[in-house]
Structure formats: C-alpha cells, structure tokens
Write a protein that holds these residues in place. Structure first.
Motif, PDB file in Angstrom:
ATOM      1  N   ARG A  59       0.842  -1.205   0.000  1.00 40.24           N
ATOM      2  CA  ARG A  59       0.000   0.000   0.000  1.00 40.24           C
ATOM      3  C   ARG A  59       0.874   1.251   0.000  1.00 40.24           C
ATOM      4  O   ARG A  59       0.581   2.215  -0.713  1.00 40.24           O
ATOM      5  N   GLU A  67       2.043   2.356  -3.277  1.00 42.23           N
ATOM      6  CA  GLU A  67       1.034   2.969  -4.153  1.00 42.23           C
ATOM      7  C   GLU A  67       1.136   4.487  -4.164  1.00 42.23           C
ATOM      8  O   GLU A  67       0.633   5.140  -5.071  1.00 42.23           O
ATOM      9  N   CYS A  68       1.724   5.047  -3.128  1.00 43.36           N
ATOM     10  CA  CYS A  68       1.803   6.510  -3.068  1.00 43.36           C
ATOM     11  C   CYS A  68       2.692   7.016  -4.208  1.00 43.36           C
ATOM     12  O   CYS A  68       3.846   6.638  -4.322  1.00 43.36           O
ATOM     13  N   GLU A 105       7.263  -4.980  -7.002  1.00 45.56           N
ATOM     14  CA  GLU A 105       6.364  -3.823  -7.039  1.00 45.56           C
ATOM     15  C   GLU A 105       7.168  -2.507  -7.043  1.00 45.56           C
ATOM     16  O   GLU A 105       6.803  -1.560  -7.750  1.00 45.56           O
ATOM     17  N   ARG A 152       7.083   0.395  -9.949  1.00 50.65           N
ATOM     18  CA  ARG A 152       6.682   1.776  -9.666  1.00 50.65           C
ATOM     19  C   ARG A 152       7.859   2.750  -9.647  1.00 50.65           C
ATOM     20  O   ARG A 152       7.708   3.914  -9.289  1.00 50.65           O
TER      21      ARG A 152
END
Ligand code: DGT
Ligand code: CA
Ligand code: CA
Ligand code: ZN
Length: 576
Positions: free
Chosen positions: A459, A462-463, A493, A497
């Motif tokens: 999570r 995700e920022c 991940e 990102r």
C-alpha cells in the motif's frame, strides 16, 4: 577511556534507570548525554583533564552529567549505576535486548522471581510462569523464548564499525614498532561483513614478531588467550572482542592474506580448485605437488592468477558464484566510495538530528558531494518532533530559496515519511508533492505477521510521491531482527513503480544486506546508499553502505546517487 565506552556506560545507566522506573526527564538526559559523547569529535577524557576546558560547553552535557562523566572516566562507573546494579542483576541489561520485554516488564519479573541469568528467564517461560504476572500471557512467553534463541545466536558478535575502531587503534600502535611495515585486517572485517566474530590482524616487516610483545602488554588487553612465536590471541576492551594477531614473512604474506580473509567456504572452493590443478594451497603459499616448488605466495593476486582466476574483491568471497565469475572474467565492476556524489538521507535539529541544515550541508560539501537531501521525520514520530504538512510545505519553500542563494552544494528537499500501520503514508499527498524526494520508512508496529507487513508495504508503494523505501527490513544489528515480509513481491512492485531501495549505511542497520541486495538487483531494482545521519560525523558511515552494496555485487550504475547532480535531478522528476 574512549568516547564510545563512556557513552555505553551512560546508556546502560539510563537502561537501569528505566527498569527502576525513575524520572523520565532524568533518563532522557542520560540518553542525550550518551549520544552527545559518542558523536563528539574530541576525546571527552582529554577535555575533562584540561583545566581550561569545560565539558558543559558540549550541547547535551549539563552540570549533573559533567560530574557523572568525571566519575566514569575515573573508575568506569558512576554512583547511580553502582546503586542500580546492586538492586538489579547485571543481566537485567541483557534482558532488555529480548523482544517483548521492556523495562517495566523486566522490573515486574525481577520483583517476583529471583532470576539472574538468561537460562533462568528461559526456564520461567517454559514453566509458564510469566503468564501469571499482570499484563503478561502465553503469547509473550512464546515471543520471549523465540527472542532468547535469536539472542544466543547473535551474542559474541560485534558491529563492523566497532571492530574497525579496535583494528585502527591496534594498527596505529603496531606501526610504531620498529621493523613493522604493514598491518592489515583480514577475516570478516576485510570482507565487510556487518558483524564480526573476532578480529584477524596480519603484520609484516623484518621484525613483525615484535608486535606480539607490545600486543599482549597493551593496557586494554583483558585476557591473553594464547601466545606463540608468530601468533597471539587476546580479548581486548571491556566488550571482550577477541583479536588474533599474526606476524608473517613477506614471502607468504599474500598466501596468508588469502587464507585468513576467508570466508571458509570460499577457501574450501579455492583449495579444491588448486588440488584439481595439481597444486597444494596453504597459508604459506601455492605449491606444485609434483616437485613441491612454490608457485605463488607473496601476493594475493599471484595466487588467484596461478589458479586461472582474476583477483576477487574480499566482499565477494562468500562462495556464491564469485569463483566461476573470476574464471569467466565476468566479475562485476563494483561501486566505490568515490562514485558516491550525494547523501540522500539525513536529519536536522528540526526533528531528532543534532545539527542544522547549514551544518549538514557544510559537512556534505566538505566530503566533496555535489548534492544532498534533507529528510527529516514526519509527524507520526512525535517524540522526534516530526514535521506536519504545514512545516513540510514551508521547508520545501525554504530549500528552493537556499538553492537560489547557494550553499556550495545542491540541496534536495526530502522527508522520511512514516509508513503507518495500515500502509498509508503519514502526510497528505499535496504536501508530499512539494518535495523533491520522499523516503518511506517503517518505524512502528514492526511485529506484524508477514502477510500483513507485505500488504502494508504494498500500500505504501502505491503513493505516487514515494521515491525510496528506507531501511527496508527495519533490522537493528545485534538488537532487532528484520521484520518478515514477502521481499521478492515488494521488490517486484518497487521496480514496477520506480521506487528505489535504500541501503542504509548506518553501522547499526546496514539494511538491506548483501544477499537481499543481490536478489533485488536480479529483479531489476535500483538502489540508493545513504547514511541516515543525525550528526555531521555520521556522514562518514557512507563507506559501510558502499561495502554492503559491494557485498550485493552492485556497480555504480545500480546506485542512483552516483549520478551527477543534473542527471540525478532529472531522474527525480522522471523516475522510470
Ligand atoms: P568471524 O570472525 O566469525 O566474523 O569470521 P571470519 O571469517 O573472520 O572467521 P575466523 O576469524 O574464524 O577465520 C578467519 C579466516 O581464516 C576465515 O574466514 C577463513 C580462515 N580459516 C580459519 N579457520 C579455517 C579452517 O578451519 N579452514 C579454512 N579453510 N579456513 C579457515
Ligand atoms: Ca575473524
Ligand atoms: Ca580469527
Ligand atoms: Zn532516518
């Protein structure tokens, strides 16, 4: 007495005071004093001895502590510590290293049970005697048992930085002995392992054996373990680090370096190779079996060369593919300290750092860096006076102004933003958007189950403003194990990102470790190496981070803070 020894006594005293539930303000003053002493560039003992100087001029040292410092330097302890050590067994301090046991629970246990060893604590847990105490339960007993097992595994090891300090001290002393030409650390220290079991020092020169006399007579030697013609072993310092000193002839110096650098597994593989090629390899040299002639021995490179191998950097000698790579000529180009052009993780007096932005900038500039990022804590770390949104926005603006006037180094505005328990970042996105660089770090709730921790980190990733995952496993060497999570999933991940993984160069962390770095690199990860400095002096820890990166087989291209300032800035704006 060295500053770090004084600092340790102060810190221990504060630990004991916590167990005794003394006034928290007073405990804090001991801890601050300890940090101040440890980071102080001059020897405190010299200042105390100098009638024209005052220790109270050092920030963090008040009148009361000054008195305590005098006592510690004079006799290695202070009244308060002595008093508390009578009240609690010295192992109470060791109990503090057990996860799940804070000062309050230790006080409670000691109040109810007369125990003074780790074995006895273990037995209490096995006999289910902790759960009958207030606020303790079966879960805690389990946790304490697990933590005792880990504690046993790590005791007897020392931080790389500590062993390096002892090595430096002994080296300086040995080099004063006439007829001594060089003193070189071998073993795990030379390989740059993050902790060291014992220190191996190799000495050469026409009169190298003369150091042994000096060594065993050294005042800091607590116990001589063995003394031979060419070798001596002793426990050094209060911490009892074992040091093996070997005097060598120049003809076998290279062979001894190779042998005593290890690792054992690497040596076994190299020796097997030698045997297959018709040689015999020992700490004295490489010999042809057929005629017993010596093929190599004075230089380490000569030994590898005779075995058809390129010279292998000590950091790689763990028998993890380095011998094959040396044979094929595919050893990686490794990152070096001189490649690093900026430090991207540091704190200032705005939060829990001990110097201002300007002072940190001056120190970074003096190290020859082109750029740096100031990354103070966010508000969740209330104890550190972490920044809220308003302060972050003001800080970003301040940095833009600073760069217009110029400090002789480019400053990036950053933040070490807490990753909250649920994986949200501590501050709102529009504040984070003002900054050049956001590090996300876990500082709390480290005892989650692995899948919860994985979700939390996913999570956080995700920022959109997150650029760096700070000290990714949260470990504190010899003190706290890495928290568990699905590392490969997080790496994948992060790669997707464009989030970089931090190699935290602080000698207590060195997080990630070599093996994890290598795994992450194989998945395409990029890295930063930063010191997490809370004091200008801490910027010097960069070398430990570089060593750790090398243990992960990283080259300069894997590490973003090797880029020139403009290219680094461009990458920040467009990270993928
Ligand atoms: P440490 O001290 O636990 O941090 O790790 P090291 O690697 O410094 O180990 P240490 O001090 O026991 O020995 C230094 C080096 O000497 C080791 O890396 C390899 C070599 N060595 C020592 N004992 C043996 C042995 O029995 N066989 C082989 N092949 N090499 C050894
Ligand atoms: Ca060793
Ligand atoms: Ca050794
Ligand atoms: Zn930090």
């Amino acid at each position: 007495m060295e500053n770090r020894e004084i600092a340790r006594v102060l810190w221990e005293t504060a630990d004991l005071m916590e167990i005794a539930a003394e006034d928290s303000f007073r405990i804090r003053s001991y801890r601050n004093g300890s940090t101040a002493v440890e980071g102080y560039p001059e020897r405190i003992e010299d200042i105390l001895r100098d009638p024209e100087r005052k220790v109270t001029d050092i920030p963090g040292i008040g009148k009361g502590l000054a008195q305590v410092l005098h006592e510690i330097v004079a006799r290695g302890s202070c009244e308060r510590r002595d008093h508390l050590l009578e009240k609690f067994p010295p192992t109470a301090l060791e109990f503090l290293k057990i996860q799940g046991l804070g000062p309050k629970s230790i006080a409670l246990i000691l109040e109810h049970y007369r125990i003074s060893t780790m074995d006895e604590l273990e037995r209490l847990c096995r006999e289910e005697k902790l759960r009958v105490l207030p606020r303790m339960g079966a879960k805690l007993e389990e946790k304490v048992l697990r933590s005792i097992a880990q504690y046993r595994q790590r005791t007897g090891r020392y931080l790389l930085s500590y062993a390096e300090g002892v090595a430096r001290e002994l080296t300086e002393m040995f080099l004063q002995v006439p007829g001594v030409e060089s003193v070189t650390p071998a073993g795990s220290l030379r390989r740059g392992r993050e902790t060291v079991g014992d220190l191996d020092l190799l000495v050469t020169g026409p009169n190298a054996a003369a150091v042994l006399e000096k060594f065993v007579a050294y005042p800091k030697v607590e116990e001589v373990l063995s003394r031979g013609e060419n070798k001596a072993s002793a426990k050094v310092g209060r911490e009892g680090l074992q040091v093996d000193v070997r005097a060598l002839t120049p003809e076998s110096f290279g062979a001894a370096m190779q042998y005593f650098t290890g690792s054992k597994d690497h040596n076994v593989a190299v020796r097997t190779r030698a045997v297959k090629m018709g040689f015999k390899l020992s700490e004295y040299g490489l010999y042809r079996v057929a005629d017993e002639s010596k093929v190599a021995g004075d230089s380490e490179a000569g030994i590898y060369e005779a075995l058809g191998l390129r010279w292998i950097a000590p950091e790689l000698r763990e028998n993890c593919g380095e011998i094959e790579a040396a044979e094929e000529g595919t050893l990686p180009e490794l990152v070096e300290l001189k490649h690093i052009r900026g430090d991207l993780h540091m704190h200032t007096t705005e939060t829990d750092g001990r110097a201002t932005l300007e002072e940190m900038a001056e120190a970074a500039r003096a190290r020859g860096y082109e750029y740096m990022a100031i990354t103070d804590h966010s508000k969740a770390l209330a104890m550190a006076n972490g920044l809220d949104e308003k302060r972050v926005v003001a800080f970003a603006k301040q940095v833009r102004e600073i760069n217009r006037n110029g400090l002789g180094i480019r400053v990036f505005s950053g933040l070490e933003c807490d990753i909250l328990k649920d994986g949200a970042l501590d501050l709102a996105n529009d504040a984070l958007a003002e900054l050049d660089l956001v590090i996300g770090s876990v500082h709390s709730h480290m005892n989650l189950e692995a899948d919860e921790m994985t979700d939390r980190l996913l999570r956080a990733l995700e920022c959109p403003h997150l650029r760096i995952l700070g000290h990714p496993t949260g470990r504190i060497l010899l003190h706290r194990d890495p928290f568990p999570f699905d590392f490969e999933r997080i790496v994948a991940e992060a790669v997707r990102r464009g989030v970089w993984l931090e190699i935290n160069a602080s000698p207590e962390r060195l997080d990630l470790n070599g093996a994890m770095i290598r795994t992450a690199k194989s998945k395409g990860a990029r890295f930063t190496i930063s010191t997490d400095a809370h004091h200008p002096q801490h910027l010097e820890s960069m070398r430990y981070g570089v060593t750790t990166a090398r243990r992960g087989w990283l080259g300069p291209a894997d590490v973003t803070n090797t880029l020139p300032a403009d290219r680094f800035a461009a990458l920040l704006r467009n990270p993928s």
